[in-house]
Scaffold this motif. Structure first.
Motif, PDB file in Angstrom:
ATOM      1  N   LEU B 151      25.647  21.079   7.822  1.00 24.91           N
ATOM      2  CA  LEU B 151      26.543  19.703   7.888  1.00 24.91           C
ATOM      3  C   LEU B 151      28.059  20.188   7.640  1.00 24.91           C
ATOM      4  CD1 LEU B 151      24.640  16.731   6.462  1.00 24.91           C
ATOM      5  CD2 LEU B 151      25.093  17.289   8.794  1.00 24.91           C
ATOM      6  N   ALA B 152      28.254  21.051   6.687  1.00 22.10           N
ATOM      7  CA  ALA B 152      29.503  21.429   6.180  1.00 22.10           C
ATOM      8  C   ALA B 152      30.378  22.199   7.357  1.00 22.10           C
ATOM      9  CB  ALA B 152      29.323  22.256   4.988  1.00 22.10           C
ATOM     10  N   LEU B 153      29.368  22.952   8.062  1.00 26.03           N
ATOM     11  CA  LEU B 153      29.960  23.704   9.212  1.00 26.03           C
ATOM     12  C   LEU B 153      30.345  22.915  10.409  1.00 26.03           C
ATOM     13  CD1 LEU B 153      27.525  26.593   8.990  1.00 26.03           C
ATOM     14  CD2 LEU B 153      29.846  26.691   9.108  1.00 26.03           C
ATOM     15  N   GLY B 154      29.366  21.733  10.458  1.00 28.89           N
ATOM     16  CA  GLY B 154      29.861  20.904  11.544  1.00 28.89           C
ATOM     17  C   GLY B 154      30.962  19.955  11.197  1.00 28.89           C
ATOM     18  N   ALA B 169      40.048  25.344   4.388  1.00 32.39           N
ATOM     19  CA  ALA B 169      39.658  26.039   3.439  1.00 32.39           C
ATOM     20  C   ALA B 169      40.561  25.848   1.905  1.00 32.39           C
ATOM     21  CB  ALA B 169      39.741  27.687   3.470  1.00 32.39           C
ATOM     22  N   HIS B 170      40.115  26.499   0.864  1.00 30.60           N
ATOM     23  CA  HIS B 170      40.801  26.455  -0.395  1.00 30.60           C
ATOM     24  C   HIS B 170      40.947  24.902  -0.989  1.00 30.60           C
ATOM     25  CE1 HIS B 170      41.201  30.440   0.417  1.00 30.60           C
ATOM     26  NE2 HIS B 170      42.232  30.206   1.488  1.00 30.60           N
ATOM     27  N   GLN B 265      25.953  21.968  -3.289  1.00 32.67           N
ATOM     28  CA  GLN B 265      27.252  21.870  -3.555  1.00 32.67           C
ATOM     29  C   GLN B 265      27.870  23.392  -3.518  1.00 32.67           C
ATOM     30  OE1 GLN B 265      29.017  19.724  -6.535  1.00 32.67           O
ATOM     31  NE2 GLN B 265      30.816  21.310  -6.484  1.00 32.67           N
ATOM     32  N   MET B 266      27.010  24.334  -4.047  1.00 33.97           N
ATOM     33  CA  MET B 266      27.264  25.752  -3.980  1.00 33.97           C
ATOM     34  C   MET B 266      27.346  26.322  -2.516  1.00 33.97           C
ATOM     35  SD  MET B 266      24.839  27.482  -6.970  1.00 33.97           S
ATOM     36  CE  MET B 266      25.264  28.917  -6.692  1.00 33.97           C
ATOM     37  N   LEU B 267      26.379  25.909  -1.546  1.00 33.48           N
ATOM     38  CA  LEU B 267      26.710  26.228  -0.264  1.00 33.48           C
ATOM     39  C   LEU B 267      27.881  25.580   0.594  1.00 33.48           C
ATOM     40  CD1 LEU B 267      22.693  26.081   0.493  1.00 33.48           C
ATOM     41  CD2 LEU B 267      24.347  28.105   0.602  1.00 33.48           C
ATOM     42  N   SER B 273      35.162  27.620   1.511  1.00 33.22           N
ATOM     43  CA  SER B 273      35.807  28.522   0.707  1.00 33.22           C
ATOM     44  C   SER B 273      36.763  27.737  -0.621  1.00 33.22           C
ATOM     45  CB  SER B 273      36.995  29.165   1.404  1.00 33.22           C
ATOM     46  OG  SER B 273      36.541  29.755   2.638  1.00 33.22           O
ATOM     47  N   TYR B 274      35.850  26.862  -1.053  1.00 34.07           N
ATOM     48  CA  TYR B 274      36.405  25.765  -2.376  1.00 34.07           C
ATOM     49  C   TYR B 274      35.992  26.785  -3.487  1.00 34.07           C
ATOM     50  CZ  TYR B 274      37.612  21.389  -4.462  1.00 34.07           C
ATOM     51  OH  TYR B 274      38.204  20.277  -5.307  1.00 34.07           O
ATOM     52  N   PRO B 275      37.122  26.960  -4.323  1.00 24.97           N
ATOM     53  CA  PRO B 275      37.062  28.033  -5.469  1.00 24.97           C
ATOM     54  C   PRO B 275      36.027  27.757  -6.589  1.00 24.97           C
ATOM     55  CG  PRO B 275      39.218  27.002  -5.387  1.00 24.97           C
ATOM     56  CD  PRO B 275      38.391  26.406  -4.279  1.00 24.97           C
ATOM     57  N   GLY B 276      34.965  27.080  -6.451  1.00 26.23           N
ATOM     58  CA  GLY B 276      34.212  26.459  -7.372  1.00 26.23           C
ATOM     59  C   GLY B 276      33.374  27.789  -7.974  1.00 26.23           C
ATOM     60  N   LEU B 277      32.201  27.372  -8.810  1.00 30.83           N
ATOM     61  CA  LEU B 277      31.390  28.301  -9.203  1.00 30.83           C
ATOM     62  C   LEU B 277      30.608  28.893  -8.223  1.00 30.83           C
ATOM     63  CD1 LEU B 277      30.346  26.615 -12.513  1.00 30.83           C
ATOM     64  CD2 LEU B 277      31.863  28.480 -12.383  1.00 30.83           C
ATOM     65  N   GLY B 278      29.960  28.017  -7.370  1.00 30.01           N
ATOM     66  CA  GLY B 278      29.292  28.428  -5.860  1.00 30.01           C
ATOM     67  C   GLY B 278      29.595  29.487  -5.150  1.00 30.01           C
TER      68      GLY B 278
END
Lengths: 328, 325
Positions: B151-154, B169-170, B265-267, B273-278
């Motif tokens: 879904l995120a890619l979509g 990104a970011h 959320q990690m995926l 490219s969201y700079p969180g722990l995942g």
């Protein structure tokens, strides 16, 4: 109540030869699933995906990993679904990819349910210190976040189908163990278990002949749920490049699509087929589990049957659901 | 109080288990970090160099138990080693930066998703069989069946690359100065829209199904019939009597849901490219940055355990039975 009346109206049982139980009586969960409209669609979707995987050599003959032409090529006559960043035919990839993904999903579910059933039944039946320890272990697995643990495991292990199934089962059994334990706790207080103890049957017989058969619905439901988990988690791992990348699975297809920057150049056809297949598999299984929910929660089933009965009458239903059973 | 202490004891055991896993996995599984790092360098490394590297990674020749004690000692001093993909940043400071973003995205998503999800579940169960109930829960089930990253890619493809509505990104624009200024905050919000929407869409079904199924059972209770008989308003029965009791399993189930919410959320972080722990963890795996990987696993686990503990405390406030028992 209605069921009892119907059975007594039939001929006395002594005069009829004991008939073999019909499949409806022997597999009540199968019967309920097939009667539930959503679950029926789910079964159809899943059957289609499994058949596609089994007959992959007939549907898309030839080597699925072969280079067939353009890179990220648009869908064309030769490549009906286009080609991926490695120049492989997308149709081949999707059809063959189901094999690994489904095997991993089903294998994970089988292994995880064996662990869950063993842990849940042993703890629930024997209780005491052993149960306390098993409950503690189960709760630990429930509270330690699954995906980070999976990622660590996959990063250290040599990845192949076997280890992926092992790691997924290792991280995915706990929820069902808890449910099965709770059910076993209540089953072992039933009169028929007490009767078995009085009749001098051993623990082994009681567990396998008296309790296990009554857990079948839960185990089948858990199996379906864990298959969804196995399919989505293995796809995620492959998407992150943490499984055997030589293999062709829906997850590795998505990995190569992502790493070949297919989206950046607008090649959506590289992503959609494999992603859609994963979603369809998960959806089909989830819908089958809706059917299963009606078995474990009779209120949901009564709900639907009541609606059918009241349809077209001037009676209105009340808020509460009377639990009723239709005779089979 | 006794309940809280019991839970606290359990989380300490869980923390200990996670630390132990984190220590023993790299040492007992076949592919140890030193070999993995050295593999690409082949035979160019001398035995002395290999030994030195193993020492640096804490994989020396001391007995395993000795190493374990050293590991625990360093852990207590807040020393998780040094990340060597982002050398010489200490693992703890890398975790700290990622933690902020994960918490921001996670808390916002959880709040929105839980509120909308519970409302849909409540209304669905209240008007069972209505068109709302027939359309909404299955619709979000359908959406929830998709892998989160798909879904995120979509979303990234349609709203980021094709329509250019949102950045792809970011967490904020490089040009903005971090701090409390309008530009920076707007930039953060803009970068959060897509990951947040996907995260909410994927997790909604958890709350909907949970709430709807519990409501169906609660609505059959005698006190609901009693409330109707007393002639209370429908809204009061729905929220004050039914939903209030039906929400309890959502709270107890939170710990288990948190695991799957976090995985999703990690995926999602990885895709955007969201700079969180995942995102950091997945990148650490790709870079074979073993100290960071292990540290992130511990960091995420501690966060999850803390969240669970907070929910347990909350639970004693909303369910008096726990307090007395």
């Amino acid at each position: 109540m209605s069921e009892e009346i119907v059975t007594t109206n039939k001929e006395p049982a002594a005069e009829v030869k004991p008939k073999r139980a019909s499949w409806k009586q022997r597999f009540p969960w199968l019967y309920i699933i097939l009667r539930h409209p959503q679950a029926r669609i789910g079964v159809a979707i899943l059957a289609a995906l499994i058949l596609m995987s089994i007959f992959a050599p007939l549907i898309a003959p030839g080597d699925p990993a072969a280079f067939t032409g353009g890179i990220n090529g648009k869908p064309s006559k030769e490549n009906p679904l286009g080609t991926d960043p490695l120049g492989r035919d997308e149709l081949h990839l999707v059809v063959w990819g189901g094999r690994i993904t489904l095997v991993v999903g089903l294998g994970t579910a089988a292994l995880a349910m064996v662990i869950a059933t063993a842990v849940g039944m042993i703890g629930g039946y024997f209780r005491g210190t052993l149960d306390d320890i098993l409950v503690l272990i189960t709760n630990l697995f429930l509270v330690i976040p699954g995906l980070p643990l999976l990622i660590i495991l996959a990063a250290y292990l040599h990845p192949n189908t076997g280890t992926v199934i092992l790691t997924l089962a290792f991280t995915g059994w706990a929820w069902n163990a808890r449910i099965i334990r709770a059910m076993t706790l209540s089953l072992r207080e039933k009169d028929y278990v007490a009767a078995s103890i009085v009749a001098g049957e051993g623990n082994f017989t009681i567990i396998f002949r008296q309790i296990l058969p009554n857990l079948i619905n839960l185990i089948v439901g858990g199996f379906i749920g864990t298959t969804i988990y196995g399919i989505s988690a293995s796809t995620a791992l492959a998407f992150l490049g943490l499984t055997d990348m030589e293999q062709i699975s829906w997850g590795t297809n998505l990995f190569y699509a992502q790493n070949g920057n297919a989206l950046l150049i607008g090649a959506w056809w590289v992503f959609v087929p494999s992603g859609l297949c994963v979603a369809l598999a998960a959806l089909g299984l989830a819908w089958i589990n809706f059917g299963m929910d009606e078995i474990t929660n009779p209120r949901l089933r009564a709900e639907r049957e009541l609606r059918n009965v009241l349809k077209g009458t001037k009676f209105q239903r009340v808020r509460a659901t009377p639990v009723l059973r239709r005779e089979h | 109080m006794k309940y809280i202490l019991r839970r606290l004891g359990f989380y300490l055991i869980a923390l200990f288990a996670a630390v132990t896993l984190d220590f023993f996995l790299p040492r007992l599984l076949p592919g140890d970090p030193a070999t993995a790092i050295l593999a690409p360098m082949g035979s160019r490394m001398t035995d002395v160099q290999i030994q030195a590297l193993r020492q640096v990674l804490g994989l020396g020749n001391e007995p395993l138990f000795q190493q374990y004690l050293t590991f625990l000692k360093h852990l207590f001093q807040g020393d998780l080693g040094v990340s060597y993909a982002q050398f010489p940043a200490p693992v703890t400071s890398v975790i700290a930066t990622g933690f902020r973003w994960t918490l921001l995205l996670g808390l916002t998503s959880l709040t929105i998703s839980a509120i909308i999800g519970h409302l849909i579940g409540i209304l669905g169960a209240w008007r069972r069989g209505s068109s709302f109930d027939i359309v909404m829960p299955p619709l979000f089930n359908f959406i929830g069946a998709f892998p989160a990253f798909f879904l995120a890619l979509g979303a990234l493809f349609i709203f980021g690359l094709k329509l250019h509505w949102f950045p792809i990104a970011h967490a904020y624009d490089v040009g903005t100065t971090p701090g409390f200024n309008q530009e920076y905050i707007l930039s953060i919000l803009k970068h959060m829209v897509l990951p947040l929407t996907v995260s909410v869409l994927v997790t909604l079904q958890i709350w909907i199904m949970q709430m709807r199924n519990t409501m169906v059972s609660v609505l059959a209770e005698d006190y609901i019939t009693m409330a109707e008989a007393k002639g209370l308003t429908q809204n009061r029965i729905m929220f004050g009597f039914a939903a209030r009791n039906a929400i309890l399993p959502s709270v107890t189930g939170f710990g288990i849901f948190l695991g799957s919410i976090l995985s999703g959320q990690m995926l999602i972080e990885q895709v955007f490219s969201y700079p969180g722990l995942g995102f950091l963890m997945i990148r650490a795996v790709g870079a074979r940055d073993y100290p960071l990987m292990g540290g992130l696993f511990l960091g995420i686990t501690v966060g999850v355990l803390l969240a669970n503990f907070l929910v347990d405390i909350l639970y004693t406030r909303i369910d008096p039975r726990v307090r007395s028992g």
